[in-house]
Design an enzyme around this catalytic site. Sequence first.
Site, short mmCIF file in Angstrom:
data_model
loop_
_atom_site.label_atom_id
_atom_site.label_comp_id
_atom_site.label_asym_id
_atom_site.label_seq_id
_atom_site.Cartn_x
_atom_site.Cartn_y
_atom_site.Cartn_z
N ASP A 114 4.48 1.74 7.60
CA ASP A 114 3.44 0.69 7.58
C ASP A 114 3.62 -0.33 6.45
OD1 ASP A 114 1.32 3.32 8.68
OD2 ASP A 114 2.28 1.77 9.88
N ARG B 47 0.20 9.01 1.30
CA ARG B 47 -0.45 9.00 2.63
C ARG B 47 0.25 8.05 3.59
NH1 ARG B 47 -3.52 6.44 -0.98
NH2 ARG B 47 -3.62 4.16 -0.75
N ASN B 48 0.99 7.07 3.04
CA ASN B 48 1.67 6.08 3.89
C ASN B 48 3.16 6.33 3.98
OD1 ASN B 48 -0.64 4.69 4.62
ND2 ASN B 48 -0.63 3.48 2.74
N ASP C 81 0.84 -1.21 0.00
CA ASP C 81 0.00 0.00 0.00
C ASP C 81 0.87 1.25 0.00
OD1 ASP C 81 -2.95 1.13 1.90
OD2 ASP C 81 -2.02 1.82 0.04
C1 LIG Z 1 2.55 15.17 13.40
N1 LIG Z 1 3.23 13.91 13.31
C2 LIG Z 1 2.56 12.73 13.10
O1 LIG Z 1 1.35 12.69 12.99
N2 LIG Z 1 3.36 11.62 13.03
C3 LIG Z 1 2.95 10.29 12.89
C4 LIG Z 1 1.64 9.87 12.60
C5 LIG Z 1 1.37 8.48 12.50
C6 LIG Z 1 -0.02 8.00 12.23
C7 LIG Z 1 -1.07 8.61 12.92
C8 LIG Z 1 -2.37 8.18 12.72
C9 LIG Z 1 -2.67 7.16 11.83
C10 LIG Z 1 -1.63 6.56 11.12
N3 LIG Z 1 -1.93 5.53 10.17
C11 LIG Z 1 -2.31 5.88 8.90
N4 LIG Z 1 -2.49 4.98 7.94
C12 LIG Z 1 -2.29 3.63 8.20
C13 LIG Z 1 -2.47 2.71 7.16
C14 LIG Z 1 -2.24 1.36 7.39
C15 LIG Z 1 -2.41 0.37 6.22
C16 LIG Z 1 -2.30 -1.07 6.69
C17 LIG Z 1 -3.75 0.59 5.55
C18 LIG Z 1 -1.29 0.62 5.20
C19 LIG Z 1 -1.86 0.91 8.67
C20 LIG Z 1 -1.69 1.83 9.71
C21 LIG Z 1 -1.91 3.20 9.47
C22 LIG Z 1 -1.73 4.20 10.50
O2 LIG Z 1 -1.39 3.91 11.66
C23 LIG Z 1 -0.30 6.98 11.30
C24 LIG Z 1 0.78 6.32 10.46
C25 LIG Z 1 2.40 7.56 12.69
N5 LIG Z 1 3.68 8.01 12.96
C26 LIG Z 1 4.73 6.99 13.09
C27 LIG Z 1 3.98 9.33 13.07
O3 LIG Z 1 5.17 9.71 13.32
#
Ligand SMILES: CNC(=O)Nc1cc(-c2cccc(-n3cnc4cc(C(C)(C)C)ccc4c3=O)c2C)cn(C)c1=O
Length: 285
Positions: free
Chosen positions: A165, A151-152, A147
């Site tokens: 991710d 956005r990722n 994926d």
């Molecule tokens: C201001 N700084 C920040 O916000 N830093 C960060 C924000 C996020 C964050 C916050 C909310 C949601 C998600 N998020 C988004 N899409 C995702 C998609 C998937 C898949 C499986 C669909 C690919 C899995 C997990 C996630 C997920 O956890 C992330 C990565 C993660 N990290 C490491 C940061 O440093």
Amino acid sequence: ASPCDRPVPPTAGLSHDKWEIDPAELHLLEELGSGQFGVVRRGKWRGSIDVAVKMMKEGTMSEDDFIEEAKVMTKLQHQNLVQLYGVCSKDRPIYIVTEYMRHGSLLNYLRRHETTLGVNVGLLLDMCIQVCKGMAYLERHNYIHRDLAARNCLVGSENVVKVADFGLARYVLDDQYTSSGGTKFPIKWAPPEVLNYTRFSSKSDVWAYGVLMWEVFTCGKMPYGRLKNTEVVERVQRGLILERPKACFKEVYEVMRKCWAHCPEVRPSFRVLKEQLINVSQGLL
Ligand SMILES: CNC(=O)Nc1cc(-c2cccc(-n3cnc4cc(C(C)(C)C)ccc4c3=O)c2C)cn(C)c1=O
């Protein structure tokens, strides 16, 4: 005393579940947002290490399979991959603890900084090269993202960009996301062989990488605009590809186009893409 004086204990080197993190060593702070698995919060690990903590909502992930895979994922270490530090898997919900990136997702960063970034082709190309380096590392380790999209990816200080991710898509339980007919399936980043047979490979990651390059050079536009998923599938099958973004030099667009070769074998590897993009960037600047 020299090492040969001290006998080596039999347990030496056996990882004491080093991918297991003691929740008592975590101090949770503000919420960063929510993703496929639920809420993610910023935190401090062992008092000083900035982390992001995914708190896995029940029923969103096949947890046991993931916990098994986490041992492999903690070993994937590269300056352009968001580092998985470990998991808290003794209690529920499980926590996934990763490195923290202060500027959040690349997609939001591009959209927020369009005015300054839009004219800085060198920086846009550098961001693409950083993602390519992270993906070339995964490719070398036969690891498929499944994926890859702006956005990722996440942005840190000094415009550092890292892939996040990777591989997690395999553990999502929501079939709106996992099945190619689902409303959450990333159709616009998927090549023909994924749309038709969900056949993922590093070459399907390369297709997605081409779309990510288009996202970067349009400062975060939605690929294929407001076309419906069914219309995009029809166009991609017919061989129609995304048009060249205004900010994009012809040489850069030529690289993008190679990522969208209908046949996966014809697409370049990330290793080759990295060399080509570095050559282009040296030629341009
Ligand atoms: C201001 N700084 C920040 O916000 N830093 C960060 C924000 C996020 C964050 C916050 C909310 C949601 C998600 N998020 C988004 N899409 C995702 C998609 C998937 C898949 C499986 C669909 C690919 C899995 C997990 C996630 C997920 O956890 C992330 C990565 C993660 N990290 C490491 C940061 O440093």
